[in-house]
Design a protein around this motif. Structure first.
Motif, PDB file in Angstrom:
ATOM      1  N   ASP A 134       0.491  -1.405   0.141  1.00  0.00           N
ATOM      2  CA  ASP A 134      -0.058   0.022   0.159  1.00  0.00           C
ATOM      3  C   ASP A 134       0.910   1.335  -0.148  1.00  0.00           C
ATOM      4  O   ASP A 134       1.125   1.656   0.718  1.00  0.00           O
ATOM      5  CB  ASP A 134      -0.852  -0.045   0.943  1.00  0.00           C
ATOM      6  N   GLU A 135       0.887   2.613  -1.264  1.00  0.00           N
ATOM      7  CA  GLU A 135       1.349   2.876  -1.133  1.00  0.00           C
ATOM      8  C   GLU A 135       1.127   4.573  -0.235  1.00  0.00           C
ATOM      9  O   GLU A 135       1.970   5.565  -0.041  1.00  0.00           O
ATOM     10  CB  GLU A 135       1.700   3.400  -2.707  1.00  0.00           C
ATOM     11  N   VAL A 136       0.122   4.545   0.120  1.00  0.00           N
ATOM     12  CA  VAL A 136      -0.644   5.518   0.924  1.00  0.00           C
ATOM     13  C   VAL A 136       0.645   5.793   1.693  1.00  0.00           C
ATOM     14  O   VAL A 136       0.367   6.854   2.652  1.00  0.00           O
ATOM     15  CB  VAL A 136      -2.036   5.143   1.433  1.00  0.00           C
ATOM     16  N   PRO A 137       0.487   5.269   3.106  1.00  0.00           N
ATOM     17  CA  PRO A 137       2.165   5.547   4.553  1.00  0.00           C
ATOM     18  C   PRO A 137       2.857   6.238   3.944  1.00  0.00           C
ATOM     19  O   PRO A 137       3.227   7.042   3.660  1.00  0.00           O
ATOM     20  CB  PRO A 137       2.113   4.583   4.538  1.00  0.00           C
ATOM     21  N   VAL A 138       4.325   5.373   2.896  1.00  0.00           N
ATOM     22  CA  VAL A 138       4.374   6.469   1.624  1.00  0.00           C
ATOM     23  C   VAL A 138       4.428   7.886   0.941  1.00  0.00           C
ATOM     24  O   VAL A 138       4.861   8.791   1.653  1.00  0.00           O
ATOM     25  CB  VAL A 138       4.584   5.959   0.343  1.00  0.00           C
ATOM     26  N   GLU A 139       3.005   7.971   0.213  1.00  0.00           N
ATOM     27  CA  GLU A 139       2.121   9.828   0.135  1.00  0.00           C
ATOM     28  C   GLU A 139       2.452   9.523   1.389  1.00  0.00           C
ATOM     29  O   GLU A 139       2.434  11.622   1.206  1.00  0.00           O
ATOM     30  CB  GLU A 139       1.408   9.132  -0.429  1.00  0.00           C
ATOM     31  N   ALA A 140       1.916   9.652   2.869  1.00  0.00           N
ATOM     32  CA  ALA A 140       1.946  10.643   3.790  1.00  0.00           C
ATOM     33  C   ALA A 140       3.152  10.650   4.479  1.00  0.00           C
ATOM     34  O   ALA A 140       3.234  11.883   4.474  1.00  0.00           O
ATOM     35  CB  ALA A 140       1.183   9.423   4.335  1.00  0.00           C
ATOM     36  N   CYS A 141       4.026  10.026   4.071  1.00  0.00           N
ATOM     37  CA  CYS A 141       5.569  10.568   5.055  1.00  0.00           C
ATOM     38  C   CYS A 141       5.758  11.196   3.844  1.00  0.00           C
ATOM     39  O   CYS A 141       6.556  12.837   4.516  1.00  0.00           O
ATOM     40  CB  CYS A 141       6.324   9.276   4.778  1.00  0.00           C
ATOM     41  N   HIS A 142       5.362  10.877   2.387  1.00  0.00           N
ATOM     42  CA  HIS A 142       6.149  12.805   1.754  1.00  0.00           C
ATOM     43  C   HIS A 142       5.241  13.779   1.558  1.00  0.00           C
ATOM     44  O   HIS A 142       5.983  14.794   1.633  1.00  0.00           O
ATOM     45  CB  HIS A 142       6.024  11.564  -0.142  1.00  0.00           C
ATOM     46  N   ALA A 143       4.247  13.637   2.062  1.00  0.00           N
ATOM     47  CA  ALA A 143       3.723  15.059   2.353  1.00  0.00           C
ATOM     48  C   ALA A 143       4.352  15.798   3.776  1.00  0.00           C
ATOM     49  O   ALA A 143       3.861  16.834   3.569  1.00  0.00           O
ATOM     50  CB  ALA A 143       2.155  14.738   2.135  1.00  0.00           C
ATOM     51  N   VAL A 144       5.221  14.980   4.221  1.00  0.00           N
ATOM     52  CA  VAL A 144       5.085  15.441   5.299  1.00  0.00           C
ATOM     53  C   VAL A 144       6.398  15.606   5.659  1.00  0.00           C
ATOM     54  O   VAL A 144       6.775  16.509   6.869  1.00  0.00           O
ATOM     55  CB  VAL A 144       4.525  15.112   7.191  1.00  0.00           C
ATOM     56  N   GLY A 145       6.808  16.082   4.133  1.00  0.00           N
ATOM     57  CA  GLY A 145       8.833  16.304   4.118  1.00  0.00           C
ATOM     58  C   GLY A 145       9.447  15.004   4.418  1.00  0.00           C
ATOM     59  O   GLY A 145      10.745  15.534   4.958  1.00  0.00           O
ATOM     60  N   ALA A 146       8.983  13.725   4.614  1.00  0.00           N
ATOM     61  CA  ALA A 146       9.553  13.203   4.282  1.00  0.00           C
ATOM     62  C   ALA A 146      11.075  12.299   3.362  1.00  0.00           C
ATOM     63  O   ALA A 146       9.859  12.642   2.218  1.00  0.00           O
ATOM     64  CB  ALA A 146       9.803  11.905   4.908  1.00  0.00           C
ATOM     65  N   ASN A 147      12.504  11.965   3.971  1.00  0.00           N
ATOM     66  CA  ASN A 147      13.000  11.916   2.589  1.00  0.00           C
ATOM     67  C   ASN A 147      12.770  10.366   2.151  1.00  0.00           C
ATOM     68  O   ASN A 147      11.949   9.402   3.302  1.00  0.00           O
ATOM     69  CB  ASN A 147      14.573  12.312   2.646  1.00  0.00           C
ATOM     70  N   GLY A 148      13.754   9.623   1.298  1.00  0.00           N
ATOM     71  CA  GLY A 148      13.468   8.561   0.884  1.00  0.00           C
ATOM     72  C   GLY A 148      13.543   7.318   2.089  1.00  0.00           C
ATOM     73  O   GLY A 148      12.807   6.659   2.111  1.00  0.00           O
ATOM     74  N   VAL A 149      15.342   7.696   2.888  1.00  0.00           N
ATOM     75  CA  VAL A 149      15.754   6.965   4.496  1.00  0.00           C
ATOM     76  C   VAL A 149      14.435   6.511   4.816  1.00  0.00           C
ATOM     77  O   VAL A 149      13.927   5.369   5.137  1.00  0.00           O
ATOM     78  CB  VAL A 149      16.847   7.065   4.148  1.00  0.00           C
ATOM     79  N   GLN A 150      13.815   7.653   5.548  1.00  0.00           N
ATOM     80  CA  GLN A 150      12.809   7.897   6.414  1.00  0.00           C
ATOM     81  C   GLN A 150      11.616   7.372   5.810  1.00  0.00           C
ATOM     82  O   GLN A 150      10.788   6.509   6.740  1.00  0.00           O
ATOM     83  CB  GLN A 150      11.963  10.126   6.356  1.00  0.00           C
ATOM     84  N   THR A 151      10.992   7.371   4.996  1.00  0.00           N
ATOM     85  CA  THR A 151      10.079   7.114   4.130  1.00  0.00           C
ATOM     86  C   THR A 151      10.407   5.228   4.034  1.00  0.00           C
ATOM     87  O   THR A 151       9.082   4.712   4.537  1.00  0.00           O
ATOM     88  CB  THR A 151       9.794   7.189   3.031  1.00  0.00           C
ATOM     89  N   MET A 152      11.195   4.872   3.690  1.00  0.00           N
ATOM     90  CA  MET A 152      11.586   3.415   4.134  1.00  0.00           C
ATOM     91  C   MET A 152      11.337   3.025   5.095  1.00  0.00           C
ATOM     92  O   MET A 152      10.844   1.894   5.186  1.00  0.00           O
ATOM     93  CB  MET A 152      13.207   2.908   3.544  1.00  0.00           C
ATOM     94  N   PHE A 153      11.773   3.818   6.419  1.00  0.00           N
ATOM     95  CA  PHE A 153      11.830   3.046   7.300  1.00  0.00           C
ATOM     96  C   PHE A 153      10.945   3.053   9.040  1.00  0.00           C
ATOM     97  O   PHE A 153      10.010   2.309   8.836  1.00  0.00           O
ATOM     98  CB  PHE A 153      12.961   3.379   8.542  1.00  0.00           C
ATOM     99  N   TYR A 154       9.930   4.032   8.308  1.00  0.00           N
ATOM    100  CA  TYR A 154       8.427   4.569   8.666  1.00  0.00           C
ATOM    101  C   TYR A 154       7.169   4.121   7.915  1.00  0.00           C
ATOM    102  O   TYR A 154       6.369   4.065   8.200  1.00  0.00           O
ATOM    103  CB  TYR A 154       8.381   6.292   8.996  1.00  0.00           C
ATOM    104  N   ALA A 155       7.595   4.049   6.633  1.00  0.00           N
ATOM    105  CA  ALA A 155       5.996   3.303   5.992  1.00  0.00           C
ATOM    106  C   ALA A 155       6.628   2.220   5.115  1.00  0.00           C
ATOM    107  O   ALA A 155       5.804   1.049   5.302  1.00  0.00           O
ATOM    108  CB  ALA A 155       5.731   4.055   4.752  1.00  0.00           C
ATOM    109  N   ARG A 156       7.494   2.242   4.751  1.00  0.00           N
ATOM    110  CA  ARG A 156       7.725   0.696   4.047  1.00  0.00           C
ATOM    111  C   ARG A 156       8.084  -0.684   5.023  1.00  0.00           C
ATOM    112  O   ARG A 156       7.253  -1.519   5.282  1.00  0.00           O
ATOM    113  CB  ARG A 156       8.951   0.962   2.482  1.00  0.00           C
TER     114      ARG A 156
END
Length: 185
Positions: A87-109
């Motif tokens: 599900d890419e929704v949590p990834v998009e949410a992380c990007h929406a609050v300014g997370a970078n790729g590494v943060q997105t990996m650890f907090y969403a993926r």
């Protein structure tokens, strides 16, 4: 255990290369990553065992390497498919609050994928245990080597005990990994 550990750890870089959703439209890198995983998966453990016996000599280490390399391809393919289907929704949410790729990996993926990946690793651990009993046939050590020696010596009582121990081990592993998989859900 060592073969599954090798396969699990070393498949992660290939998964990162092969997952389409990590490369924002670039089709070449995921295609190359998937091609490498296809090559690693194309040959059975027995072929890898024969190769590694020539490289590191006969014994259990050659068997562990054979299982590990084959599982890089197998787990890599399965991990990649799960990464692409997540599900890419949590990834998009992380990007929406300014997370970078590494943060997105650890907090969403990773939180989404970890239970699935753990289940796949446990399943392939069971497969590795079963494979270990046949790899001894070509000199890759382990319980398969004891089985071959017992068959060659025509010690049928010992053959029976070895086969029963493999059956009991696989059964107990199935119960244990099933319990762990249930707890991960």
């Amino acid at each position: 255990f060592l073969g599954t550990t090798i396969g699990t750890i070393l498949c992660i870089p290939f998964v990162l290369f092969a997952s389409k959703n990590l490369w924002n439209g670039n089709k070449v890198i995921p295609a190359v990553g998937k091609f490498v995983l296809d090559i690693l998966r194309a040959f059975p453990e027995l072929v890898y065992a024969i190769i590694f016996i020539k490289v590191v000599g006969p014994g259990p280490f050659a068997g562990a390497l054979a299982i590990g390399v084959h599982q890089i391809g197998m787990l890599g393919k399965l991990f990649t498919e799960e990464m692409e289907l997540m599900d890419e929704v949590p990834v998009e949410a992380c990007h929406a609050v300014g997370a970078n790729g590494v943060q997105t990996m650890f907090y969403a993926r990773i939180p989404q994928l970890l239970p699935i990946y753990a289940s796949l690793v446990l399943n392939h651990f069971e497969i590795g245990v079963r494979s270990a009993s046949t790899l001894g046939l070509v000199g890759a050590g382990g319980i398969g080597a004891m089985l071959v020696f017992a068959i060659q010596a025509r010690r049928w009582g010992r053959v029976s005990i070895i086969l029963l121990s493999v059956i009991v081990t696989v059964f107990l592993l199935d119960l244990l990994t099933g319990y762990i998989r249930e707890k991960l859900r």
